[in-house]
Scaffold this motif. Structure first.
Motif, short mmCIF file in Angstrom:
data_model
loop_
_atom_site.label_atom_id
_atom_site.label_comp_id
_atom_site.label_asym_id
_atom_site.label_seq_id
_atom_site.Cartn_x
_atom_site.Cartn_y
_atom_site.Cartn_z
N ASP A 102 11.36 12.39 -7.28
CA ASP A 102 10.42 13.44 -6.90
C ASP A 102 8.98 12.96 -6.98
O ASP A 102 8.08 13.60 -6.43
CB ASP A 102 10.59 14.66 -7.82
N PHE A 103 8.76 11.85 -7.71
CA PHE A 103 7.41 11.36 -7.90
C PHE A 103 7.26 9.93 -7.36
O PHE A 103 6.42 9.16 -7.83
CB PHE A 103 7.05 11.43 -9.39
N ALA A 104 8.10 9.60 -6.39
CA ALA A 104 7.98 8.32 -5.68
C ALA A 104 7.29 8.57 -4.34
O ALA A 104 7.57 9.55 -3.65
CB ALA A 104 9.37 7.71 -5.46
N VAL A 105 6.37 7.69 -4.00
CA VAL A 105 5.62 7.80 -2.75
C VAL A 105 6.10 6.69 -1.82
O VAL A 105 6.04 5.51 -2.19
CB VAL A 105 4.10 7.68 -3.01
N ARG A 106 6.58 7.06 -0.64
CA ARG A 106 7.21 6.09 0.25
C ARG A 106 6.23 5.07 0.80
O ARG A 106 6.56 3.89 0.94
CB ARG A 106 7.89 6.83 1.42
N SER A 107 5.04 5.50 1.12
CA SER A 107 4.06 4.57 1.71
C SER A 107 2.68 4.84 1.13
O SER A 107 2.24 6.00 1.05
CB SER A 107 4.00 4.72 3.23
N VAL A 108 2.02 3.77 0.72
CA VAL A 108 0.63 3.86 0.25
C VAL A 108 -0.19 2.88 1.08
O VAL A 108 0.04 1.67 1.03
CB VAL A 108 0.52 3.51 -1.25
N PHE A 109 -1.11 3.41 1.86
CA PHE A 109 -1.94 2.56 2.72
C PHE A 109 -3.16 2.09 1.94
O PHE A 109 -4.01 2.89 1.56
CB PHE A 109 -2.36 3.33 3.97
N LEU A 110 -3.21 0.80 1.69
CA LEU A 110 -4.28 0.22 0.90
C LEU A 110 -5.42 -0.23 1.81
O LEU A 110 -5.75 -1.41 1.92
CB LEU A 110 -3.73 -0.96 0.08
N ASP A 111 -6.03 0.75 2.45
CA ASP A 111 -7.11 0.46 3.39
C ASP A 111 -8.38 1.25 3.07
O ASP A 111 -9.27 1.35 3.91
CB ASP A 111 -6.66 0.78 4.83
#
Length: 351
Positions: free
Chosen positions: A217-226
């Protein structure tokens, strides 16, 4: 019988860290004075004998926050703040009310991991060291630990900590860990014991979680490091930080000190306290008067009984041992209960 640990109240904001520079008390004193002069905090007090500072300020215009920061001999600091209402993530971080927020500040290191709260901290390359670090963070740290996997090596914007996008109250309660692209398998191997996994190019929050909650429930599928605002990650961290959870080890003592040894009172609060003391002393005096009357009555009866024995020529019986419920013990317990708990104000304390 083992009791369940106390739950962190919704009104409380706790943090624990380490100041790696010198003269921590001087840094606190100067920063608090500047904030008081600028009307950011209403007032503060230094308790030199306890190596502690108290401060009071308002949020949302009228909600009072009281906070106490204690310095320890090992350069560790413990901070507990409590508001009159449940804590909001949008409120200012209490850490920023005590410590300066410049980039060169030396106070924002996690007490367990030693990592900075406002940096993107690289995870160790050694697998055993990696697992030991995450285990220590999960078991002993007061902070929320965020594990971010880089799908590819980020540019300069992506190297900046994601914590700067978080709501103010969370920026100094979160430690960000960065896993390089090649560490994907090693990190998930280390996270296996916590029943969570970090998605490739995503993020996950390190348990423990309350019963009935799933780490996914607290996992983020994609994190854009921009450099853009990571809305999904902000939502996950905010929800995670708001979960009911046990008070971390040592936090209960710090919260008790805040509530029961608070000395930065306003004139109105001091008046209320003095009235309470007057009421307590009046009750104690009443208890003493009643006990005196009981003793007088008992003495009169004892004298009458003694005279009767003497008239009859009999040997008076030995007086019985004092019973647990005797007036003397009742009086002693009453006076103990009404002893003032507040220590006297130190003449050297700051105004």
């Amino acid at each position: 019988m083992q009791t369940s640990p106390a739950t962190l109240p919704l009104t409380v904001w706790p943090a624990r860290g380490r100041h790696v520079g010198s003269a921590a008390a001087d840094v606190l004193r100067v920063n608090l004075q500047q904030l008081k002069d600028g009307a950011v905090v209403d007032d503060f007090l230094e308790l030199k004998e306890e190596q502690a500072f108290e401060a009071r300020w308002r949020v949302d215009g009228e909600v009072t926050v009281r906070a106490r920061l204690t310095l320890r001999p090992d350069d560790e600091w413990v901070l507990v703040a409590e508001a009159e209402q449940p804590w909001k993530a949008a409120w200012a971080s209490p850490a920023g009310m005590f410590w300066p927020l410049g980039p060169d500040a030396d106070w924002d290191h996690d007490a367990v991991a030693g990592l900075r709260m406002r940096d993107a901290n690289r995870l160790p390359e050694d697998d055993k060291e990696l697992r030991r670090l995450l285990r220590d963070c999960a078991r002993a740290s007061w902070a929320v630990h965020l594990i971010v996997h880089e799908a590819m090596t980020p540019d300069e914007r992506g190297l900046r900590s994601l914590t700067e996008h978080l709501p103010p109250s969370l920026r100094h309660r979160v430690v960000e860990h960065r896993a390089a692209p090649h560490q994907f398998r090693a990190v998930n191997w280390a996270l296996k014991e916590f029943d969570v996994q970090v998605p490739r190019g995503g993020a996950v929050l390190l348990p423990p979680l309350p019963p009935g909650r799933d780490g996914e429930d607290f996992a983020v599928r994609s994190v854009f490091l921009d450099g853009t605002e990571p809305a999904e990650l902000i939502d996950a961290v905010t929800r995670f930080a708001s979960l009911p959870r046990p008070l971390p080890e040592g936090a209960e003592d710090a919260l008790t000190a805040l509530r029961e040894r608070w000395r930065l009172t306003t004139a109105e609060e001091e008046l209320v306290r003095q009235r309470e003391l007057v009421a307590m002393y009046a009750e104690a005096l009443d208890a003493m008067t009643k006990s005196r009357d009981l003793y007088r009555e008992a003495a009169e009866r004892a004298n009458e009984a003694l005279a009767a024995y003497r008239e009859a020529g009999a040997e008076p019986p030995r007086p019985p041992a004092e019973q647990p419920g005797s007036p003397l013990q009742q009086l002693t317990r009453t006076l103990e209960r009404f002893k003032p708990r507040r220590p006297p104000r130190d003449e050297n304390d700051a105004d």
